[in-house]
Design an enzyme around this catalytic site. Structure first.
Site, PDB file in Angstrom:
ATOM      1  N   ARG A 171      38.874  47.017  50.907  1.00 36.40           N
ATOM      2  CA  ARG A 171      37.772  47.732  51.542  1.00 36.40           C
ATOM      3  C   ARG A 171      38.280  48.909  52.361  1.00 36.40           C
ATOM      4  NH1 ARG A 171      36.671  42.357  51.264  1.00 36.40           N
ATOM      5  NH2 ARG A 171      34.709  41.844  50.208  1.00 36.40           N
ATOM      6  N   HIS A 174      39.538  48.934  43.693  1.00 32.35           N
ATOM      7  CA  HIS A 174      40.116  47.775  43.020  1.00 32.35           C
ATOM      8  C   HIS A 174      41.523  48.107  42.531  1.00 32.35           C
ATOM      9  CE1 HIS A 174      36.159  46.171  43.384  1.00 32.35           C
ATOM     10  NE2 HIS A 174      35.639  47.018  42.522  1.00 32.35           N
ATOM     11  N   HIS A 187      34.686  53.749  45.698  1.00 26.99           N
ATOM     12  CA  HIS A 187      33.259  53.793  45.394  1.00 26.99           C
ATOM     13  C   HIS A 187      32.482  52.895  46.358  1.00 26.99           C
ATOM     14  CE1 HIS A 187      34.865  50.322  43.163  1.00 26.99           C
ATOM     15  NE2 HIS A 187      33.661  49.771  43.299  1.00 26.99           N
ATOM     16  N   GLU A 219      35.481  48.003  36.177  1.00 26.91           N
ATOM     17  CA  GLU A 219      34.091  47.569  36.070  1.00 26.91           C
ATOM     18  C   GLU A 219      33.202  48.701  35.591  1.00 26.91           C
ATOM     19  OE1 GLU A 219      32.314  48.036  40.559  1.00 26.91           O
ATOM     20  OE2 GLU A 219      33.743  46.413  40.260  1.00 26.91           O
ATOM     21  N   GLN A 279      34.984  50.724  48.768  1.00 28.32           N
ATOM     22  CA  GLN A 279      35.999  49.828  48.237  1.00 28.32           C
ATOM     23  C   GLN A 279      36.744  50.431  47.060  1.00 28.32           C
ATOM     24  OE1 GLN A 279      33.786  46.593  45.619  1.00 28.32           O
ATOM     25  NE2 GLN A 279      32.604  47.006  47.490  1.00 28.32           N
TER      26      GLN A 279
END
Length: 423
Positions: free
Chosen positions: A292, A101, A273, A136, A99
């Site tokens: 994804r 972001h 990642h 994140e 995936q």
């Protein structure tokens, strides 16, 4: 201070035991993948509100009553009237999807576009669940395995040559796909070559699935995997779970990392990642936006994915702890939305000041702690968690009198400068 109760997400890849064992509570009997600690509207924590006669309320609704009191003026000015971060306990027994972001600009544009298209908030073909980005970090609590960002192309070329050599042991030739990937990665422009190789795999359909099966068969034929055991065993294990999936060979383009307990990495927008296995504390901007790229039966939007991925190779973005003059242990990624504090308290320890810039959440994973401020106090035992309003600062964290075991807790607050956080 408000004691909070958090929502467990039961995704199929979750461990059935790890979160329960960490927090000292009975197992649910099913997969427990993520414990969400925060105010994201999809699964907000629930706060006990003693001033309402021991009533409870969703944390996002509580914050909405008085955003500046709960979040602080600077946080509201920078991020709006919402808690800017989301903390999770993540327990992966199986690989998560490959995936990426989006950036903040991509998230805002994509969310508006899909709303204009009339996509339902929970539509299976929706990429953007909200209008926020999702940088994140993850701090390992157990040995933690992951794929993280593109490695230098020259290193992947070495691995692919090793894969090609494995076909000699079965008296065959490497499939055309392996040679095509080698050509892509040796084309001169590293970023362009990685993009071409990635696009070849993600868009190749059945031919990629067929060649992936040939590669895995060659690796299982007894050919030596050394010195690339981690990378090639990952290919084998991913194919067992997702046979022929493009993510199986995409894994060879990515950094394969093993974190020891206490080590952390951060993941900016565009970083491809996949978490493979392990238990950790994950913190992110408050978003659920995920595009994804494989290792999943869920929707994969290839054109949008290609617009989002950063194809430049990167070193593994490790995140070392900082020790402040107040003896606080902080993990501070280069994002304003959050930072993570690890709090270790032997039974005879003195208080540790809570690093707090705006609102904070705290979760205890061992022992007992006592949160103390001029405006109130709260005791938390293993598995307990709390939300602290910005107006509650300053807060000190103490071991509980009479405790015989060390306490371990984690606290998350914004990454804004403490000197600018006003209540």
């Amino acid at each position: 201070m408000y004691q909070i109760h958090n929502v467990l997400r039961d995704y199929a890849w979750g461990s059935t035991t790890a979160i329960a064992a960490l927090l000292g509570r009975p197992e649910s009997g099913g997969p427990e993948a993520e414990l969400w600690i925060g105010a994201h509207p999809d699964s907000p924590s629930v706060a006990s509100v003693p001033e309402d006669g021991s009533a409870t309320t969703a944390l996002d609704a509580l914050i909405a009553r008085d955003p500046e009191h709960f979040l602080g003026a600077d946080s509201v000015a920078r991020f709006g009237p919402r808690l800017p971060f989301l903390a999770k306990i993540l327990a992966a027994a199986q690989p998560l999807s490959l995936q990426v972001h989006p950036s903040l600009e991509q998230a805002r544009a994509g969310f508006a576009r899909e709303n204009a298209q009339g996509l339902a908030p929970d539509a299976a073909n929706r990429n953007y669940r909200d209008d926020n980005h999702k940088p994140e970090m993850i701090l390992a609590l157990t040995p933690f395995e992951a794929l993280c960002g593109f490695r230098p192309a020259a290193r992947t070329v070495e691995i692919l040559h090793h894969v090609a050599a494995a076909f000699g042991s079965v008296e065959g030739e490497a499939p055309a796909l392996v040679n095509a990937l080698l050509a892509d990665l040796q084309s001169g422009d590293e970023g362009a070559g990685l993009r071409k190789a990635f696009e070849r795999l993600i868009s190749g359909g059945q031919s990629v699935a067929d060649d992936t099966a040939l590669v895995v068969a060659a690796l299982l034929s007894g050919a030596p995997l050394a010195p690339y055991e981690a990378e090639l065993n990952t290919v084998i294990s991913l194919n067992e779970k997702y046979p022929g999936d493009p993510g199986v060979l995409i894994s060879l383009l990515l950094n394969r990392i093993s974190l020891a307990p206490g080590e952390a990495v951060y993941l900016p927008a565009g970083n491809v990642h996949a978490y493979l296995h392990g238990l950790g504390v994950e913190v992110m901007a408050s978003s659920d936006n995920v595009l994804r790229g494989g290792l999943t039966p869920k929707f994969v939007d290839v054109p949008e994915l290609l617009r989002t991925v950063d194809f430049q190779p990167v070193a593994v973005p490790m995140l070392a702890a900082e020790r402040t003059v107040l003896d606080q242990e902080l993990f501070r990624p280069p994002f304003e939305e959050f930072q993570l504090q690890r709090i270790v308290l032997p039974p005879d320890a003195g208080p540790v000041p809570l690093a707090q810039s705006g609102a904070a959440v705290v979760i205890v994973v061992a022992g007992d702690i006592y949160l103390d401020s001029p405006k109130g106090d709260l005791q938390l035992s293993r598995g307990g968690s709390a939300f602290l309003a910005a107006a509650e600062a300053p807060v000190n964290v103490h071991p509980v009198a009479g405790s015989t075991e060390p306490a371990l807790a984690f606290a998350v607050t914004t990454g804004l400068s403490p000197s600018s956080a006003r209540s």
